[in-house]
Design a protein around this motif. Structure first.
Motif, mmCIF file in Angstrom:
data_model
loop_
_atom_site.group_PDB
_atom_site.id
_atom_site.type_symbol
_atom_site.label_atom_id
_atom_site.label_comp_id
_atom_site.label_asym_id
_atom_site.label_seq_id
_atom_site.Cartn_x
_atom_site.Cartn_y
_atom_site.Cartn_z
ATOM 1 N N ARG A 1 -4.095 3.334 -2.686
ATOM 2 C CA ARG A 1 -3.381 2.775 -3.832
ATOM 3 C C ARG A 1 -2.572 1.557 -3.392
ATOM 4 O O ARG A 1 -1.732 1.635 -2.520
ATOM 5 N N THR B 1 -0.216 -1.700 -4.891
ATOM 6 C CA THR B 1 0.581 -2.082 -6.044
ATOM 7 C C THR B 1 1.175 -3.468 -5.827
ATOM 8 O O THR B 1 1.626 -3.789 -4.730
ATOM 9 N N ARG C 1 -0.577 7.609 -0.615
ATOM 10 C CA ARG C 1 -1.958 7.410 -1.061
ATOM 11 C C ARG C 1 -2.419 6.050 -0.557
ATOM 12 O O ARG C 1 -2.249 5.045 -1.241
ATOM 13 N N ARG D 1 0.862 -1.182 0.000
ATOM 14 C CA ARG D 1 0.000 0.000 0.000
ATOM 15 C C ARG D 1 0.898 1.232 0.000
ATOM 16 O O ARG D 1 1.905 1.275 0.692
ATOM 17 N N SER D 2 0.521 2.238 -0.764
ATOM 18 C CA SER D 2 1.283 3.480 -0.814
ATOM 19 C C SER D 2 1.162 4.208 0.523
ATOM 20 O O SER D 2 0.071 4.300 1.087
ATOM 21 N N ARG D 3 2.280 4.738 1.010
ATOM 22 C CA ARG D 3 2.241 5.507 2.261
ATOM 23 C C ARG D 3 1.605 6.873 2.044
ATOM 24 O O ARG D 3 0.975 7.423 2.925
#
Length: 176
Positions: free
Chosen positions: A103, A105, A100, A96-98
């Protein structure tokens, strides 16, 4: 994020990512997660009667083997030489994006692949409850969002959805 995933669930997500990369898609969608579940079958659900070929046909990810065979190319041999070991789920990670947090990936030896919003929802629903993320939980995530088209794909492939929901133990929201 893969730390809580069972081996079968992790293999299914990695397989979905490989299908997306093979198809040249810019993001991993929920439709390819359905296709991967039909291929990997990380559960023992008798009511999940969808065959991988039927789902692949409905998802729009054809099998290029026959076309390439007419040119004298053995796709399986090419993949064995060029992608050996890349499907090992231990080489892949889901992050998980820190910046966002919505989001997610998928990272692996073949590259990185963002999850489309519907596929991210699948992961979020599957990981919502404590405990391991299983194939049944991924299926729950797919069927929890009617907008992702998973239920339509499975119904078109001949799956009895009410029986599948009962067998998988997927909670049903009752209208008040």
């Amino acid at each position: 994020m893969f730390a809580r995933f069972t081996e079968g669930a992790r293999i299914a997500v990695v397989r979905a990512g490989i299908l997306a990369l093979d198809a040249g898609r810019p993001a991993l969608g929920a439709d390819l997660m359905v296709s991967a579940l039909a291929e990997v079958r990380p559960f023992a659900l008798a009511s999940f009667t969808a065959r991988a070929d039927d789902v692949r046909e409905r998802v729009g990810v054809g099998d290029p083997r026959s076309l390439l065979a007419t040119l004298g190319i053995d796709l399986d041999a090419v993949r064995c030489r060029t992608m050996a070991g890349t499907d090992d789920p231990l080489l892949w990670s889901l992050r998980r994006s820190r910046v966002r947090p919505l989001r997610v990936t998928l990272y692996g030896p073949l590259g990185r692949l963002p999850l489309a919003i519907h596929a991210s929802k699948v992961i979020e629903v599957a990981a919502w409850r404590p405990g391991p993320v299983t194939g049944e939980r991924l299926l729950w995530g797919l069927l929890a969002d009617p907008a992702n088209g998973a239920a339509t794909i499975l119904a078109d492939a001949g799956v009895d959805l009410p029986a599948l929901v009962r067998e998988a133990g997927i909670p049903i929201r009752r209208a008040a």
